[in-house]
Design a protein around this motif. Sequence first.
Motif, PDB file in Angstrom:
ATOM      1  N   HIS A   1      38.940 111.457  61.149  1.00 13.40           N
ATOM      2  CA  HIS A   1      38.624 110.697  60.550  1.00 13.40           C
ATOM      3  C   HIS A   1      37.789 109.925  60.805  1.00 13.40           C
ATOM      4  N   ILE A   2      36.180 109.932  59.907  1.00 14.18           N
ATOM      5  CA  ILE A   2      35.511 108.480  60.244  1.00 14.18           C
ATOM      6  C   ILE A   2      34.805 107.800  58.660  1.00 14.18           C
ATOM      7  N   GLY A   3      34.925 106.570  58.860  1.00 15.96           N
ATOM      8  CA  GLY A   3      35.007 105.925  57.467  1.00 15.96           C
ATOM      9  C   GLY A   3      33.514 105.376  57.455  1.00 15.96           C
ATOM     10  N   ASP A   4      33.835 104.501  56.226  1.00 20.50           N
ATOM     11  CA  ASP A   4      32.982 104.278  54.809  1.00 20.50           C
ATOM     12  C   ASP A   4      31.617 103.060  56.016  1.00 20.50           C
TER      13      ASP A   4
ATOM     14  N   VAL B   1      36.145 117.084  62.030  1.00 19.73           N
ATOM     15  CA  VAL B   1      35.705 115.852  61.451  1.00 19.73           C
ATOM     16  C   VAL B   1      35.408 116.359  60.157  1.00 19.73           C
ATOM     17  N   LEU B   2      36.073 114.565  59.375  1.00 18.73           N
ATOM     18  CA  LEU B   2      36.214 114.628  57.968  1.00 18.73           C
ATOM     19  C   LEU B   2      35.168 112.815  57.798  1.00 18.73           C
ATOM     20  N   THR B   3      34.168 112.919  56.986  1.00 20.75           N
ATOM     21  CA  THR B   3      33.349 111.851  56.846  1.00 20.75           C
ATOM     22  C   THR B   3      33.987 111.195  55.581  1.00 20.75           C
ATOM     23  N   GLU B   4      34.603 110.034  55.787  1.00 23.01           N
ATOM     24  CA  GLU B   4      34.209 109.318  54.164  1.00 23.01           C
ATOM     25  C   GLU B   4      33.444 108.514  53.378  1.00 23.01           C
ATOM     26  N   VAL B   5      33.147 108.747  52.657  1.00 26.11           N
ATOM     27  CA  VAL B   5      31.372 107.946  51.897  1.00 26.11           C
ATOM     28  C   VAL B   5      32.070 107.490  50.501  1.00 26.11           C
ATOM     29  N   VAL B   6      30.682 106.799  50.449  1.00 28.28           N
ATOM     30  CA  VAL B   6      31.296 105.237  48.925  1.00 28.28           C
ATOM     31  C   VAL B   6      30.324 105.949  47.891  1.00 28.28           C
ATOM     32  N   PRO B   7      30.336 107.329  47.678  1.00 32.13           N
ATOM     33  CA  PRO B   7      29.245 107.947  46.449  1.00 32.13           C
ATOM     34  C   PRO B   7      28.964 107.171  45.317  1.00 32.13           C
ATOM     35  N   VAL B   8      29.397 106.004  45.150  1.00 30.52           N
ATOM     36  CA  VAL B   8      29.063 105.356  44.042  1.00 30.52           C
ATOM     37  C   VAL B   8      27.771 104.010  44.307  1.00 30.52           C
ATOM     38  N   ARG B   9      27.634 104.328  45.042  1.00 26.19           N
ATOM     39  CA  ARG B   9      26.837 103.561  46.203  1.00 26.19           C
ATOM     40  C   ARG B   9      24.902 104.629  46.499  1.00 26.19           C
ATOM     41  N   PRO B  10      23.763 104.030  46.430  1.00 31.79           N
ATOM     42  CA  PRO B  10      22.614 104.512  46.399  1.00 31.79           C
ATOM     43  C   PRO B  10      23.364 104.880  47.737  1.00 31.79           C
ATOM     44  N   ALA B  11      22.988 106.704  48.839  1.00 34.39           N
ATOM     45  CA  ALA B  11      22.577 106.367  50.095  1.00 34.39           C
ATOM     46  C   ALA B  11      21.605 106.217  50.322  1.00 34.39           C
ATOM     47  N   PHE B  12      21.667 105.189  51.890  1.00 37.21           N
ATOM     48  CA  PHE B  12      20.020 105.049  52.821  1.00 37.21           C
ATOM     49  C   PHE B  12      18.841 105.707  52.203  1.00 37.21           C
ATOM     50  N   ILE B  13      18.994 106.762  51.902  1.00 37.89           N
ATOM     51  CA  ILE B  13      17.762 107.519  51.850  1.00 37.89           C
ATOM     52  C   ILE B  13      18.087 108.448  50.696  1.00 37.89           C
ATOM     53  N   GLY B  14      17.067 107.540  48.835  1.00 36.92           N
ATOM     54  CA  GLY B  14      18.302 107.385  47.711  1.00 36.92           C
ATOM     55  C   GLY B  14      17.757 108.441  46.184  1.00 36.92           C
TER      56      GLY B  14
END
Length: 310
Positions: free
Chosen positions: A272-275, A45-58
Amino acid sequence: MIQLIEKIGGRTVTKRLISANASDIMKMTPAELKQSIRASEGRVVLTEVVPVRPAFIGDITQAEIAAAFGSDMILLNGVDLIDPKIYGIDDTEHFVDELHQLVGRPIGVNLEPVDPNAHMAEEKRTVSEGRQVSEKTAKLLQEHHLDFVCITGNPGTGVTNELIKESVGVIKEHFDGLVIAGKMHGAGVAEPVADKKTLEALIDAGVDILLVPAVGTVPGFTQEDLQNAVQYAHERGALVMTAIGTSQEGADVETIRQIALYGKIAGVDIQHIGDAGYHGMALVENIYAMSNTIRGIRHTISRIARSVNR
């Protein structure tokens, strides 16, 4: 270089990625990482994230959240390699090294070969220099110690299949990690997403992992199309990753399970699962559902419970 760590019938083989400790993974060469994915038999499993945004757990990174719910590999989207910014990490100069320490997973980034002359089907978006494919960013992949790169296009960016193919050589000249290439969706361009000619050209260019849409995400890309792509890629020594890049990563769990099973049946190597979900990453219950669907609870628990200190 890691010593290949299991012996079977007198042969030395690479440990499967889905069973590997962080200490194993961090020592793998690109060739060993590719073999460890292949040996996992369609359960990565590959997960894509947008790390330039804060996570919902900050106060933690998105990568940590994705890893906690079953991700074997982490793909960073929207990161400018010239001026990287990662929420949850202060030392951006060494952001990959710090993510390696936090999650013990292979880390990659998206780079986009934007075509200024692309025939667009929608309004074109601007992509910064540090997010585009170039000799400069290819060298930065190496300098930042990334494990893989994904050459693809975000929505509306004007990335074409022709430039994706040409970009493979640029990247490989300066970066020795794994190269994933292809389209998850149209990227705003009026052209086929994953026709036979394009897939053959990408493999001829030397991709390690062919990227194609997951069945059920892009109109007209069928189970037969996927199976043909997988068969051709495997015959040529390449792996295949299917992508959910159409915001369906924010759909219900049953949709994710169905898409995941289509990919498993076709024989893909990475899913892959997207962001698109919580603040730049998929719904965590959908990451978990994908993991559980393609490998069951035993391997899911093994991945989410295995300490990065092992």
